[in-house]
Write a protein that holds these residues in place. Structure first.
Motif, short mmCIF file in Angstrom:
data_model
loop_
_atom_site.label_atom_id
_atom_site.label_comp_id
_atom_site.label_asym_id
_atom_site.label_seq_id
_atom_site.Cartn_x
_atom_site.Cartn_y
_atom_site.Cartn_z
N PRO A 281 8.38 -34.57 19.43
CA PRO A 281 7.53 -34.52 20.64
C PRO A 281 8.28 -33.97 21.85
O PRO A 281 7.67 -33.35 22.73
N VAL A 282 9.58 -34.19 21.92
CA VAL A 282 10.35 -33.69 23.06
C VAL A 282 10.46 -32.16 22.97
O VAL A 282 10.26 -31.44 23.96
N ALA A 283 10.75 -31.67 21.76
CA ALA A 283 10.81 -30.22 21.56
C ALA A 283 9.44 -29.60 21.88
O ALA A 283 9.36 -28.53 22.52
N ASP A 284 8.36 -30.28 21.48
CA ASP A 284 7.00 -29.78 21.76
C ASP A 284 6.76 -29.70 23.28
O ASP A 284 6.16 -28.75 23.77
N ALA A 285 7.23 -30.74 24.00
CA ALA A 285 7.01 -30.77 25.46
C ALA A 285 7.73 -29.58 26.11
O ALA A 285 7.19 -28.95 27.04
N ILE A 286 8.91 -29.26 25.63
CA ILE A 286 9.67 -28.14 26.21
C ILE A 286 8.95 -26.81 25.90
O ILE A 286 8.81 -25.93 26.76
N ARG A 287 8.46 -26.72 24.66
CA ARG A 287 7.75 -25.49 24.27
C ARG A 287 6.46 -25.33 25.09
O ARG A 287 6.16 -24.25 25.59
N GLU A 288 5.73 -26.44 25.22
CA GLU A 288 4.46 -26.37 25.97
C GLU A 288 4.69 -26.05 27.45
O GLU A 288 3.86 -25.43 28.10
N ALA A 289 5.86 -26.47 27.96
CA ALA A 289 6.18 -26.19 29.38
C ALA A 289 6.64 -24.74 29.55
O ALA A 289 6.87 -24.29 30.66
N ARG A 290 6.82 -24.03 28.43
CA ARG A 290 7.30 -22.63 28.42
C ARG A 290 8.62 -22.49 29.20
O ARG A 290 8.77 -21.65 30.06
N ALA A 291 9.56 -23.38 28.85
CA ALA A 291 10.86 -23.37 29.53
C ALA A 291 11.71 -22.19 29.05
O ALA A 291 11.66 -21.81 27.88
N ASP A 292 12.44 -21.60 29.99
CA ASP A 292 13.44 -20.58 29.64
C ASP A 292 14.82 -21.23 29.51
O ASP A 292 15.64 -20.84 28.68
N LEU A 293 15.06 -22.20 30.39
CA LEU A 293 16.38 -22.81 30.55
C LEU A 293 16.20 -24.33 30.50
O LEU A 293 15.31 -24.86 31.16
N VAL A 294 17.07 -24.99 29.70
CA VAL A 294 16.97 -26.45 29.61
C VAL A 294 18.33 -27.08 29.87
O VAL A 294 19.32 -26.70 29.22
N PHE A 295 18.40 -28.00 30.78
CA PHE A 295 19.60 -28.81 30.98
C PHE A 295 19.44 -30.05 30.11
O PHE A 295 18.51 -30.85 30.33
N VAL A 296 20.31 -30.19 29.12
CA VAL A 296 20.21 -31.30 28.17
C VAL A 296 21.32 -32.30 28.49
O VAL A 296 22.51 -32.00 28.31
#
Ligand code: UDP
Length: 240
Positions: A142-157
């Motif tokens: 679900p976290v990966a899905d949230a990032i995909r749905e937000a159409r993120a280019d850059l993620v600070f993990v």
């Protein structure tokens, strides 16, 4: 050519060069990974082959912490600059703001990433923070899905090492972003929950001392630093 420091190969770059490379990676299909190992992380990688493999495949490996700089010097292959993760992240945001690139913040206790997002938007006008998620989740999907749905280019993990690097290796492709940066406790700093050392300490490379005074419980983690430098001296003597 990377510079080996006790098994981790570092990019011998300045802060500005690191940011330029990250911006170039943002222009290509991902997933790309940026890691910022400190001595503790290098020692961790020595004992964890899966983690070491992930670090070896990262697209940018930045020396966070003065301990890595000392060790490189002792090994006879000095690195040009210390590039603390949080400085790199801040400089990168300064360049990304206003470009339309989308940042997602993942990690820390519930509420912290939202607070960090608000502070970052204020600090970098034109910055697009497209989503946030706390770091205490049970399932990755679900976290990966949230990032995909937000159409993120850059993620600070920001889950702490090695959890964050392993999370990126396992989920980076599914989450669809181009660039992932593992940044440990940085969201707590951006949110104003944890104070950074004053600039005078930062310049002297004594940030670790400030953190130790503020959080004496870190002594166990830090006591390993002298051993790290001893390992570097040992490796030098063995001609490695
Ligand atoms: N954290 C998290 N999920 C976890 C474990 C840790 O989001 O399962 C967060 C924690 O709240 C903190 C960060 O990861 O914000 C780790 O901070 P630390 O200073 O230990 O990391 P370092 O910078 O030393 O790697």
């Amino acid at each position: 050519m990377r510079t080996d420091v006790l098994g981790v190969a570092f990019d011998n770059v300045t802060l500005d060069e690191a940011v330029d490379r990250a911006l170039a990676l943002l222009e290509e299909e991902g997933p790309h990974l940026v890691v910022t190992p400190n001595p503790e992380i290098v020692q961790r990688a020595e004992k964890d082959p899966e983690f070491a493999e992930i670090l070896s495949k990262a697209h940018l490996v930045l020396p966070d912490g003065v301990g890595v700089i000392y060790a490189a010097k002792i090994l006879g292959r000095p690195l040009r600059a210390r590039v603390p993760g949080i400085d790199f992240a801040s400089a990168l945001l300064g360049r990304v703001a206003g470009t339309g690139k989308r940042l997602f913040l993942l990690g820390a206790a519930p509420g912290v990433a939202e607070l960090a997002a608000a502070n970052l938007r204020a600090a970098y006008p034109g910055l697009t923070v497209c989503g946030t998620h706390d770091g205490y989740f049970k399932e990755d999907g679900p976290v990966a899905d949230a990032i995909r749905e937000a159409r993120a280019d850059l993620v600070f993990v920001c889950l702490g090492a090695p959890k964050q690097e392993k999370w990126i290796a396992a989920n980076g492709a599914a989450a669809g972003a181009r660039l992932y940066v593992g940044l440990g406790g940085s969201l707590d700093v951006f949110a104003g929950k944890v104070e950074r050392a004053p600039e005078s300490f930062q310049k002297l490379g004594l940030e670790w001392l400030y953190r130790l005074v503020k959080q004496p419980s870190r002594i166990g983690r830090m006591a390993k630093l002298p051993l790290f430098l001893v390992s570097a001296a040992g490796a030098r003597l063995r001609g490695k």
